[in-house]
Every structure is written in structure tokens, then in C-alpha cells.
Design a protein around this motif. Sequence first.
Motif, PDB file in Angstrom:
ATOM      1  N   PRO B 139       0.814  -1.212   0.000  1.00 38.36           N
ATOM      2  CA  PRO B 139       0.000   0.000   0.000  1.00 38.36           C
ATOM      3  C   PRO B 139       0.852   1.267   0.000  1.00 38.36           C
ATOM      4  CG  PRO B 139      -0.325  -1.259   2.042  1.00 38.36           C
ATOM      5  CD  PRO B 139       0.601  -2.039   1.180  1.00 38.36           C
ATOM      6  N   THR B 140       2.082   1.182   0.546  1.00 42.13           N
ATOM      7  CA  THR B 140       2.934   2.385   0.570  1.00 42.13           C
ATOM      8  C   THR B 140       3.219   2.897  -0.828  1.00 42.13           C
ATOM      9  OG1 THR B 140       4.273   0.782   1.755  1.00 42.13           O
ATOM     10  CG2 THR B 140       4.589   3.082   2.312  1.00 42.13           C
ATOM     11  N   ILE B 141       3.315   2.001  -1.804  1.00 40.64           N
ATOM     12  CA  ILE B 141       3.546   2.520  -3.154  1.00 40.64           C
ATOM     13  C   ILE B 141       2.341   2.251  -4.057  1.00 40.64           C
ATOM     14  CG2 ILE B 141       6.063   2.418  -3.037  1.00 40.64           C
ATOM     15  CD1 ILE B 141       5.808  -0.128  -4.871  1.00 40.64           C
ATOM     16  N   GLY B 142       1.202   1.945  -3.458  1.00 45.17           N
ATOM     17  CA  GLY B 142      -0.020   1.758  -4.243  1.00 45.17           C
ATOM     18  C   GLY B 142       0.111   0.655  -5.273  1.00 45.17           C
ATOM     19  N   ALA B 143       0.663  -0.487  -4.855  1.00 45.04           N
ATOM     20  CA  ALA B 143       0.910  -1.558  -5.813  1.00 45.04           C
ATOM     21  C   ALA B 143       0.310  -2.873  -5.326  1.00 45.04           C
ATOM     22  CB  ALA B 143       2.413  -1.731  -6.009  1.00 45.04           C
ATOM     23  N   TRP B 144      -0.161  -3.663  -6.289  1.00 45.40           N
ATOM     24  CA  TRP B 144      -0.620  -5.010  -5.929  1.00 45.40           C
ATOM     25  C   TRP B 144      -0.509  -5.958  -7.105  1.00 45.40           C
ATOM     26  CZ3 TRP B 144      -4.977  -7.481  -8.105  1.00 45.40           C
ATOM     27  CH2 TRP B 144      -5.806  -6.662  -8.889  1.00 45.40           C
ATOM     28  N   GLY B 145      -0.494  -7.238  -6.767  1.00 50.63           N
ATOM     29  CA  GLY B 145      -0.435  -8.251  -7.808  1.00 50.63           C
ATOM     30  C   GLY B 145      -0.930  -9.573  -7.259  1.00 50.63           C
ATOM     31  N   LEU B 146      -1.195 -10.530  -8.163  1.00 50.00           N
ATOM     32  CA  LEU B 146      -1.627 -11.852  -7.717  1.00 50.00           C
ATOM     33  C   LEU B 146      -0.545 -12.870  -8.020  1.00 50.00           C
ATOM     34  CD1 LEU B 146      -5.405 -12.109  -8.715  1.00 50.00           C
ATOM     35  CD2 LEU B 146      -4.340 -11.057  -6.740  1.00 50.00           C
ATOM     36  N   SER B 286      -0.195   8.484   8.844  1.00 51.53           N
ATOM     37  CA  SER B 286      -0.012   9.706   8.078  1.00 51.53           C
ATOM     38  C   SER B 286       1.315   9.669   7.309  1.00 51.53           C
ATOM     39  CB  SER B 286      -0.139  10.919   9.004  1.00 51.53           C
ATOM     40  OG  SER B 286       1.066  11.617   9.093  1.00 51.53           O
ATOM     41  N   TYR B 287       2.369   9.073   7.902  1.00 54.71           N
ATOM     42  CA  TYR B 287       3.624   8.907   7.167  1.00 54.71           C
ATOM     43  C   TYR B 287       3.416   8.034   5.931  1.00 54.71           C
ATOM     44  CZ  TYR B 287       6.800  11.124  10.477  1.00 54.71           C
ATOM     45  OH  TYR B 287       7.461  12.032  11.242  1.00 54.71           O
ATOM     46  N   ILE B 288       2.690   6.945   6.133  1.00 54.83           N
ATOM     47  CA  ILE B 288       2.486   6.026   5.008  1.00 54.83           C
ATOM     48  C   ILE B 288       1.742   6.737   3.880  1.00 54.83           C
ATOM     49  CG2 ILE B 288       1.234   3.934   4.296  1.00 54.83           C
ATOM     50  CD1 ILE B 288       2.079   2.676   6.945  1.00 54.83           C
ATOM     51  N   SER B 289       0.755   7.545   4.246  1.00 50.70           N
ATOM     52  CA  SER B 289       0.009   8.180   3.168  1.00 50.70           C
ATOM     53  C   SER B 289       0.858   9.259   2.488  1.00 50.70           C
ATOM     54  CB  SER B 289      -1.340   8.707   3.670  1.00 50.70           C
ATOM     55  OG  SER B 289      -1.185   9.986   4.203  1.00 50.70           O
ATOM     56  N   ARG B 290       1.768   9.893   3.242  1.00 53.57           N
ATOM     57  CA  ARG B 290       2.667  10.865   2.599  1.00 53.57           C
ATOM     58  C   ARG B 290       3.601  10.159   1.606  1.00 53.57           C
ATOM     59  NH1 ARG B 290       4.809  14.152   7.789  1.00 53.57           N
ATOM     60  NH2 ARG B 290       6.177  15.262   6.345  1.00 53.57           N
ATOM     61  N   ILE B 291       4.108   8.990   2.003  1.00 62.14           N
ATOM     62  CA  ILE B 291       4.984   8.237   1.100  1.00 62.14           C
ATOM     63  C   ILE B 291       4.226   7.789  -0.145  1.00 62.14           C
ATOM     64  CG2 ILE B 291       6.304   6.107   0.834  1.00 62.14           C
ATOM     65  CD1 ILE B 291       6.936   6.355   3.865  1.00 62.14           C
ATOM     66  N   ARG B 292       2.999   7.337   0.085  1.00 59.79           N
ATOM     67  CA  ARG B 292       2.223   6.863  -1.061  1.00 59.79           C
ATOM     68  C   ARG B 292       2.038   7.986  -2.083  1.00 59.79           C
ATOM     69  NH1 ARG B 292      -2.032   3.557   0.995  1.00 59.79           N
ATOM     70  NH2 ARG B 292      -2.747   5.456   1.958  1.00 59.79           N
ATOM     71  N   LYS B 293       1.803   9.192  -1.570  1.00 59.30           N
ATOM     72  CA  LYS B 293       1.633  10.329  -2.482  1.00 59.30           C
ATOM     73  C   LYS B 293       2.893  10.541  -3.314  1.00 59.30           C
ATOM     74  CE  LYS B 293      -1.725  13.044  -0.066  1.00 59.30           C
ATOM     75  NZ  LYS B 293      -1.665  13.748   1.205  1.00 59.30           N
ATOM     76  N   LEU B 294       4.060  10.481  -2.646  1.00 59.49           N
ATOM     77  CA  LEU B 294       5.316  10.660  -3.369  1.00 59.49           C
ATOM     78  C   LEU B 294       5.480   9.574  -4.427  1.00 59.49           C
ATOM     79  CD1 LEU B 294       7.892  11.496  -0.521  1.00 59.49           C
ATOM     80  CD2 LEU B 294       6.590  13.088  -1.952  1.00 59.49           C
ATOM     81  N   ALA B 295       5.278   8.317  -4.000  1.00 52.06           N
ATOM     82  CA  ALA B 295       5.521   7.195  -4.912  1.00 52.06           C
ATOM     83  C   ALA B 295       4.601   7.306  -6.121  1.00 52.06           C
ATOM     84  CB  ALA B 295       5.296   5.875  -4.190  1.00 52.06           C
ATOM     85  N   ARG B 296       3.346   7.616  -5.862  1.00 50.13           N
ATOM     86  CA  ARG B 296       2.407   7.729  -6.972  1.00 50.13           C
ATOM     87  C   ARG B 296       2.792   8.850  -7.914  1.00 50.13           C
ATOM     88  NH1 ARG B 296      -3.618   5.980  -5.984  1.00 50.13           N
ATOM     89  NH2 ARG B 296      -3.180   4.122  -4.766  1.00 50.13           N
ATOM     90  N   ALA B 297       3.187   9.983  -7.322  1.00 47.10           N
ATOM     91  CA  ALA B 297       3.556  11.124  -8.158  1.00 47.10           C
ATOM     92  C   ALA B 297       4.764  10.763  -9.016  1.00 47.10           C
ATOM     93  CB  ALA B 297       3.841  12.341  -7.288  1.00 47.10           C
ATOM     94  N   CYS B 298       5.734  10.059  -8.442  1.00 45.17           N
ATOM     95  CA  CYS B 298       6.915   9.647  -9.223  1.00 45.17           C
ATOM     96  C   CYS B 298       6.491   8.726 -10.357  1.00 45.17           C
ATOM     97  CB  CYS B 298       7.923   8.917  -8.335  1.00 45.17           C
ATOM     98  SG  CYS B 298       8.729   9.984  -7.136  1.00 45.17           S
ATOM     99  N   CYS B 299       5.660   7.747 -10.059  1.00 47.29           N
ATOM    100  CA  CYS B 299       5.224   6.794 -11.083  1.00 47.29           C
ATOM    101  C   CYS B 299       4.486   7.516 -12.199  1.00 47.29           C
ATOM    102  CB  CYS B 299       4.331   5.717 -10.475  1.00 47.29           C
ATOM    103  SG  CYS B 299       5.226   4.584  -9.408  1.00 47.29           S
ATOM    104  N   GLU B 300       3.599   8.430 -11.811  1.00 50.70           N
ATOM    105  CA  GLU B 300       2.837   9.151 -12.834  1.00 50.70           C
ATOM    106  C   GLU B 300       3.765   9.994 -13.699  1.00 50.70           C
ATOM    107  OE1 GLU B 300      -0.277  11.222 -10.734  1.00 50.70           O
ATOM    108  OE2 GLU B 300      -1.166   9.263 -10.220  1.00 50.70           O
TER     109      GLU B 300
END
Lengths: 699, 307
Positions: B139-146, B286-300
Motif C-alpha cells: 500500500p505504501t507505493i499503491g501496488a498489488w499483484g496476484l 499519516s507517514y504512510i500516506s505521505r509516502i504513497r503520495k510521493l511514490a504515486r507522483a513519481c510513477c505518474e
Amino acid sequence: MGELLLEFLSEEMPARMQMRASHDLKLLLTSKLNAIGLIFSSANVYVTPRRLTLVIDGLPRRQPSIIEERRGPRVGASEKAINGFLTFSGLTLDQCERRYTSNGEFWFVTIEKGGKTTADLLPDIILSSICEMPWSKSMRWGENNFRWVRPLHHILAVFDGRVLKGTLDLGKTKLNFTDCTRGHRFLAPHVRVVNSFQEYRTELRNSFVILERECRKDIILKDARYLCDSNGFILREDSELLEEVCGLVEWPLVLIGRIDAEFMSMPPEVLIAAMRRHQKCFAVNKKNGTLADRFIIVSNMSSEITRNATIVAGNERVLRARLSDAQFFWEKDRAINLSDRRKALREVQFYNKLGTLADKVERFAILAATIAPMVGANPDNAYHAAVLAKADLTTNMITEFPELQGIMGRYYALDGGEDLHIADAIAEHYCPIGPRDVCPTAPISIALSIADKVDTLVGFFIIGEIPTGSKDPFALRRTALGVIRIIIGNNLRIKLLPLFAQVRDLIAIAGSAAETDNKLLQFLIDRLKSHLRKKIIRQDLITGVFDSGEEDDLVRLLSRVDVLGDFLATDDGAKLLICYRRVLNILRAEEKNCIPCCTDYHFVLSKLINSSRLVKTEEINLYEALRDVSSKIKIYLSSDDFVSATVSVSALIDPINAFFDAVMVKTDDMLLRTNRLCLLNATKKLLDSVANFSLIKNC
Amino acid sequence: MNQEKNMLDSDLGSTVDRVNNHFQGIILTLQSYWASKGCIVLQPYDMEVGAGTLTPFTTLRSLAPDEVWRAVYVQPSRRPTDGRYGESPNRLQHYYQFQVLLKPSPVDSQDLYLGSLSTIGLNPMAHDIRFVEDDWENPTIGAWGLGWEVWCDGMEISQYTYFQQIGGIDCMPISLEISYGLERIAMYLQGKDSIFNLDWNGIPPEEGGKTYGDIYKQAELEFSAYNFKYADIDHLLRRFVDCELDCLNLLKVDLALPAYDQCLKAVHAFNLIDARGVISVNERQSYISRIRKLARACCENWMNNST
């Protein structure tokens, strides 16, 4: 008659999804067959980790033709309209028929449709079923956008001995229907051509695949029992684990391994959890019922001495590592006393708006102390046990094995010198966990269990997280059922509404109004009804009694229901029900007539009866009977004597009937008329205090 | 098919094990196996990461720009809270993952993977290999897989995941990630009960050979002390904020790669803060959600600016 054999071979499907998938596939396909009139004699599904197989037998080779009638344009319509219709139906005008309808004369055609061969129809049915498979979780792979539970490798589709012509478009690549399958991934991976289910099943059997799930389960169970037995042990049967393991193998081979003696001093629950959860191995008992130093492995290979030894040694090794971790936790956890762990609960969220676990513990400990005297427990002991009840959640062992919550708390409490009944209460306060789990019976355990559950229920109701339809993410239905089962099972006299109010005060969230209490009580009554559905208790009686005044004492509610049921089965009961309905009918009829000059009917009815306006003997008699019965019922109900309370209303039967025979309610004298309606309303209210008879059906 | 045939033809007895089962031998064998299957062999990414997945070789490359990306690399992974001062035989705060990324996921990937096991001495015919459901989510980088965890005789030896989403973005094509637990596999092959006793290079100690413990035991001890006691909380908190700011600023000028490095640094700072046990539940979220924002922004940003 022809046979359809269908197999979807994929990469390994999750064990927990296999059963559901096979049912879904069968349902989808058979309903599509039925829809186009392809009737069959049998449909069977099979599932292994890698394949989903469906066999439909007794299919016709051709679809029965369907005669369809279609109305065309009006006779005399424009040539364009008529030609359009003829083009559309593919006929000439002399094949059409003129017919009169209520709207005029129209052209009609009769088309004989269908009669297509089954082999032509099946591919579309199969392909559309594939696309409609409702996987709870599915995925894409490669460059395709098609979704399946795991990458799908081939579709075997044979009808009547021949491969069906069909192609599944995955997006980038395609899968053509085939008549090939493969055996066991390692033991027989080569391609095999099959033309019938019979052949398919035999080929698979020879290729180390047992298609039938039940058959695999039988083998596992029988072999496991045999292995245990021949070593002088008894298998600890575990149907849930058996279901899962059966979905992990195509060719089950059962082996037995050893556990190092040094680990056997840990609580047996820890050993079992380690075997079961991580390794999917079965535990084994000694003849005396205690845990043995053996475990059962279910592997997916054929039996071969060297390999068997490797597999057993490997599994023993993994279990050893897990158990030495567990032992490390067991020792480390015991270094900190349970009561010293309470601070750490402040770091664990219970639920977003409901605070931390420390908050929850604080609330439910107070509640447990309130409940304690009602169930014969000492309030201080209940409070003390509740304060410790969640402390084990901060231990390493529970982080590793969450399913041991409570159970480890018990061990750690005993280790810290707590009394046995305090320790037991810690273990049992989560119970009953499932509908078949045992309910606690020890007083402190009961107090804790009810308090914990009521706190959860009230909390989630206050913040509006109320179960709807199939959605119940916090398992509140199960929690409510737990409360109900403990109360009924232990025959406890507890009034629930005051407990709800206490929790509301403790949670102290703005806007937590008393109306949530009633909503929650209604929720519990609904769960009670569904819980008792299988027993011979009439739901309408529960509703009737509950509706007589929000009965929040479940045991009293049920005993009133019993008494009412008995009473209604008697002659008097039947008569009284009729009387009640006569009263109700006239009250309702008069409401519709809305007797002149009254603005609020219910206000009028609630007025006191004016005894000086009672003129006829029969109305005076009814009035007297009401006064008499009313004072008796009050006394009986206050002493919980429901039998006498219920039976005493029999005394109203004759006066009510006599009243209706002799007295006209609808008189032109408005004062008399209103007074008589008040008298009837008082009768209804008195009967309602026993049960709301309007909700009760005929016996 | 060829792979399958090889697997079957090798008979049971010969599988114990003429391959080099020392630690570096396993790495070398896996590298050359996957190189022979068309993978580029990369060297570890030079940042502190919690898992091989997080390096740009996997995270960003599974999104863009290549239609085909087949890469393998060993990645040291740091998980500060797993430190045990070198006292636990199976847990380390610094360990190795052997990472394979195949994009798009090939249709015969399971056979390829099983082939790799044979080369390191785990012939599937001599063991009980199983693919057991284990879906991956970060969830920290908004990623998942099966996918699965792969079992060998009851032991988890690899993670096998078909990425579906990275940084909140749907993957297309789908990448397959295979992550080998090198220490565990080596322990099994060498029959060792402690990571520290693993033979690193197959040379006896008297001839200068080294064990895993010779190389890393002191590091485990020192880093455990650092992670749990001496990491300066104020500095870490400041570092987190600085990295976060740098990341956002770099994204403004479309430098996704350096921005993503700053995001990784922030993650590691957070992991250390977490190990020090000074953040509450709410702060953690709140830290995790801040990281997720960064990771998503980088990916985008990476997606939008790579062709």
C-alpha cells in the motif's frame, strides 16, 4: 445424445476459490443451455488446483426448433414498410398471413427458428460463460486484457467425441479449443488427447491426477488416519484444513514427520497453530488425547522412498525453524507481565472513530463490572480480568499467530500468577467465535464476553457502521448472535437497554442518541429470530411480544413467547385472537370514517373512559372486566408470572363478545360513540401489554 | 517444452547436488541461467530499500517505457525492525533477494522458473514443489499483484507475482516478478540451521574461505544497535521532510528518477523512525500516506514523460 467435456487448465488456483468457481461455472453454463432449449441429463463439475472441469451428458445433437410468430405492419401500410418487414424476416408476401387484431388488420408471419446443431451452438455458450465467470479476484497476464483467476493455458472442449470449433480472444493472444490435456505438473506433464469424459478421467488417473475432490479428501483422511494408527497415534481431525489441503494437491501423498522433543513443553495450541497455519500440516494426538510429537504432511508427489524422506526432512526443518521462533516468543513474552502490557494497547487502534484498544478495554471493563452481579460474578474480579483481557494482543506470539488471541492471554496470566478463573475468562471472552463454538458458562467469562461484545455493537451502531444486506465488515451479526447465545444458553436475566446507554455514555461521541439503542435492540431481536428459525418457535410470536413494549430482557421475552404460544393453542386463545381482531377492526374502521368533529383520532381514543356515559349493561360489564383484569396483569407481570398474566385475559372473552352482540358503537350520539371507542381502545391496549396480537397469525 | 524434458530426464539420484551450493555459487548460477533466457544482468541498485521490488529497475520499469524488459539483479534489502543483533538464526535486518522481472510475463514462466530451481540443485522431481496462493500488496507505493509463494518441501523459497498495479496505475503489459529468498534456499541446500553458518564461497576457512557470519555478523550487531537505539530521531524526522520536499521539487522539473531516489530515502528514514518505536498509530498512518503520495507522483511523472 452427446456429451460435452470442458476443461480449463490454468496456473494454480487459490484453494479457497476452487469450490465456488466450479459451482459458478456449472450454473452459468447450464442456465445458458436451458435458455436455448438444450436439455441435458446430467451436469457434473470437478476441480483441482490447476483444472476446472465440467461434463454435461445427454445433450441433443440438435436444438429443438422454435416456432416464433411476429406481427408486421398494418395491411395497407406503405410499400416501404412492408418491404422492410419482408427483408427483415426473409419471406415473401404470400408466405405472410392477414389477421385481425383489436387494433385492426395486420400482416403476420410464422418463423420456424433454431434447429441448429448443438456443436454450432456450444462455442458461444462456452465463450460467454468464460467471460461471465464471477471471480472474487482476477488478473491479467502478458500483453492481454482478458481476466481469469490465474493465467489460463488451454480450454479443452469436446462434444460428442469431437473438438468444438472455438477461440477465446485474450486480447493479444488467442486460445483455440483443443482436445488435449496434461497430467500432473511434474509426474506426467506430457500432452494427452482425449475424446470423452471416460477417457479423460482414466488418462488423468494414469497421469497422477485425481479429478474428484471428495476422492482426494478421502485418500488424505484415510491415509492420515492409517499412518497415525500404525504409529500408535490418533489424527487430530480438522475439516477446515482438509478442505484447504485438498485444494493444494492433484495427487495426495500423506507422510508423517517428527517434532523435536524440546518444543513439546510449549502450549499445544502454539504447536498446532504453527503446523496448521504456515505449513498446512495436521496435528496428531497420543492415545491419551494429549498432543503427540508427530505431524501429518500432505504432499503432491507419488510415493518414492528417497523423495519421501527428502520431503519429510524438509518439512521437519521448516517446522523446527517456526517452532524455535515460537519458543523465542514464548520466553520473551513471559518476561513482561500482562498488566504491564496495558500501556502498549494505547498504540493499537481499535477502530478509527472508536479509539485505541486501551480505550476499548477501559470501557468494557467498567461494563463487565456492571454485568457481573447480574450473572453471579464478583464485579472487582470481572473488572480485573477485563483489564487484562486484551493485553496479549501486544505479545510477539499473537503478532505471529493472531488466532491464538485470548488463549495465549490465559497462559500468560497463569504464568503471572493470576487465578484460574481470571485466566479462563481472558481465554473465553472472545467466545463464542463461530455459530458452533461453545459459549462460556463461568460467571466472569460471561460478564467479559457480553461486555466486550456489547461495547463493540454499541460503538459501531453509534458511528453508523450498521450491517446492510450482505455487507457486515465488522461481523456485527456474529457478535450479536454471540450475545444472544450466551444470554439464552445461560438463562440470564439481563436488561439490555441500560447496558447500551452505559456504553454510549462511556464512548461519549457527540450525537450518540438513544435512538441507536432501539435500533440495536431491534437488530438483536432480528438476530434472535434468525437464530431460532430452525427451532419450532414462531417468529410472529417473538415480534408480537417484543412489540408489546420493547422487551429488552431476552430470556423473559422468550418465556413470554412460550406462554403465549401455549395460550394461543387453547380454545380460549383462539377465541381471544378473534375478539382482538373484532376490536381492532372497528377501531380502524372508525378511524377511516373519522368520526365527525374530532381532529385527532388517537388523541380522542386516549381520553379516559367516562363511566357515567356507559349505559348498556354489556358495556358496563366490559368496563368492570377491564379494571379487574388490568390490575391482575400488572401484579402478574411485575412478578414475571406470564402464565397467569396471559391466562387472565381469557376473562375478557365473554364481556367483549357480549359487548359486540348488544352494543352498537356507531350511534348518532357522538358522546356515547366516542366513549365506546375509548372503551375498545382501552381493551386493545390492555391486550397489547401481553402481546401485540395484531402481528400474530392464526395457528 | 525443452525445459520440461530436461527436468524429467534427470533422474532422482543425481540431483544431490553437484552444483555449487555455496552462497555466491547460487547467485552466479541463477544469474547465468536467467542471462541465458534473455535477461539483462544488473548490479544492485545503490540505495537502501526494504525489498528488491522498490528499486526503479522493477517499480518504474514495470510501468514504462519498454515493451520488453527482462532483468535480474541481487538486491540487498534492509528492514530495520527485523534486526536481532545477530542472535536469531533466521532473521536479519540486511539480507539478499534475487530479483527477476519479466515483462511481459511469458506464457511458459512457471517452466522457466522451475528450470532455474533445477540449476541450483532443487530438481522438482526430487522434491515437493507447490504454488500456494499469496497475493502481494504494497500500500505504501499503491501496488498489488496476484501470485503465489512457492514451496519446496514445505519451505517458502520464492515469491511469484503478476503485477496488476504499480503506483496506482494499471500495468500494461503485465510484468512477472520472481523473488528468491537466497539465504533460505542456501540454508536448505547446505543443510545449515543458521544463516551465519552459510558457506559463502566454497573454500575451507583455513584456506581463507568465508561464511555469511564472517562477513555480516558484526554488521547485524552494529546496525541493530543503530536501528533500535542510536539512530537520531530528530535527524531522521528532518531527513524525511527534506527528502519529501526534494522529491516534490524534482517532480516539478520532471526529473522522475532523482525524485524517486528521494522517495526511497524518505521510505528508509521512515523505516528507521518506525524501528525506534517513537511514532503512534495515527502518525504512522499519516507517514504512510505521505509516502504513497510521493511514490504515486513519481510513477505518474515517469509514465507521462517516458516515451
